[in-house]
Design an enzyme around this catalytic site. Sequence first.
Site, mmCIF file in Angstrom:
data_model
loop_
_atom_site.group_PDB
_atom_site.id
_atom_site.type_symbol
_atom_site.label_atom_id
_atom_site.label_comp_id
_atom_site.label_asym_id
_atom_site.label_seq_id
_atom_site.Cartn_x
_atom_site.Cartn_y
_atom_site.Cartn_z
ATOM 1 N N ASP A 1 -4.172 17.318 29.747
ATOM 2 C CA ASP A 1 -3.643 17.632 31.067
ATOM 3 C C ASP A 1 -2.473 16.702 31.388
ATOM 4 O O ASP A 1 -2.532 15.501 31.126
ATOM 5 C CB ASP A 1 -4.759 17.461 32.097
ATOM 6 C CG ASP A 1 -4.346 17.889 33.489
ATOM 7 O OD1 ASP A 1 -4.012 19.072 33.663
ATOM 8 O OD2 ASP A 1 -4.378 17.042 34.399
ATOM 9 N N GLU B 1 -8.020 10.500 12.089
ATOM 10 C CA GLU B 1 -9.192 9.891 11.458
ATOM 11 C C GLU B 1 -10.274 10.940 11.168
ATOM 12 O O GLU B 1 -11.200 10.687 10.406
ATOM 13 C CB GLU B 1 -9.790 8.817 12.363
ATOM 14 C CG GLU B 1 -8.917 7.593 12.573
ATOM 15 C CD GLU B 1 -9.587 6.584 13.489
ATOM 16 O OE1 GLU B 1 -10.841 6.545 13.499
ATOM 17 O OE2 GLU B 1 -8.875 5.859 14.200
#
Length: 532
Positions: free
Chosen positions: A202, A258
């Site tokens: 957002d 990751e």
Amino acid sequence: MTGNNAWWRGAVTYQIYPRSFQDSNGDGVGDLKGITRRLGHVAELGVDAIWLSPIFTSPMADMGYDVSNYTDIDPTFGTLADFDAMVARAHELGLKVIIDQVLSHSSDQHPFFQESRRSRDNPKADWYVWADPKPDGSAPNNWQSMFGGIAWQWEPRRRQYYLHNFLKEQPDFNFHNPDVQEWLLGTMRFWLERGVDGFRLDTANFYFHDKKLRDNPPFDNGANLPPVNPTAMQIHKFQKNQPENIPFLERLRALLDEFDDRAMVGEIGEQHFSIQLMGEYTTARRLHMAYSFEMLRPDFSPKHFRRQIEEFFQLAPGGWPCWAFSNHDVVRHVTRWAKHGHDQDSLAKLAAALLLSLEGSICVYQGEELGQSETELEFEELTDPQGIAFWPDDKGRDGCRTPMVWSAAEPHAGFSNAETTWLPVRAPQRARAVDTQAGDPNSVLSFYKKMLALRRGREDLKTGKTRFLDVTEPMLAFVRGGRTLCLFNLSPEEQTTEAPPIDSVLLSSAAQVEAGTVKLGPNGFLLADIAG
């Protein structure tokens, strides 16, 4: 692990507004168990992922975009166990799960803000944006809130103002504090480890503010009167879009890398140069995708759509956009563009064919697959602070957030068995319920399934480059990849244009192909293989 699967490139995401998708417990508000129940509908459409608007613990001053606990589910929607079950079911159906992340600000009820506001020397004192008043007691600068009025609120205990780019109940985090960044990254890691496939960020260009708190310059749009929302009278040069955003986006990307097969899409809220920011934020190892409001506006012309695509890939040949015509913040596009439509169904199908032919990734908002229109509401029915503040010139966002319609004959169109629902279901929306369209091969719902299947099975439409053809407005024409012709009539009148030789028609509406020409009826379109 290194995330290197680009499933998101060219993918289609279905946005779910949890309050309005399906109520499972009869309280009139949608929830996670309801979403799980209806995931089959989403999977049958043929999309790749779902995006959930915020479901975290919140006082709901801005319907969940004011978060008071970033690692738990609001009881309105259920529990963490309900969330886990929903993710598991989505994955069983082959759907990725993207969740909203509201990083730029928290709720004023968040424990960190409650601590920060008490004094200037507590452990969280510098976790939000605080500033001294001017000598005359006025706010530190001229920055405007996106919801109207000055973007600063006085806190008597600190004798300072705090920044709120949105509601005063949504204080902005101080991203210049490294501890804030670390903590927010930790909350995202929590959800990644729980199995989410990515995030919708957002207001991704609001994270950092100008440390000098310089005044924004005015935006001279030539108007004699102020707009409905005075924030449009400024160029937000210092309030957002700061250069420090870039290193933080790179940290976000490193976190996602990751994990295998994760992706982020960022919302770029900017009225002046959003396409440039979209490109900047998706170049190199930053956001995977970004979207702006450029295709969520009233503009409905070939020139406008062509400009967005061309400008993005010129500015960011290594970047990637995500396009949408509707979402939870704007008037639904069938209503927004109604004057360009021959009828509601024709316009809805044309918009679907166009959107799902664009180069980039795509987001479809719930109900869009039904050709759903904006709901007309009375002032007394509003819940949206934007609509309440700017009524009647801006009626806010509630009209696009009314409940999903599943069954025309059931109470509240199958959304809930409660006596009343958080927003009402009106007759025009009920008439477009899923069960009224599911068995009709000519319905908007059936067309979405056909168009989504075509995009999914055709690499040209997923990742092929775009080559625009010079045709006369209101026609729009381009070739995707090596040989997929996309031709659209963006008007309610019949149009004829020259076209390359066509080998076979893939999908069309109101189209007649003759030697060297194509005649398209009102809101007609043609997707075809080019000969050779």
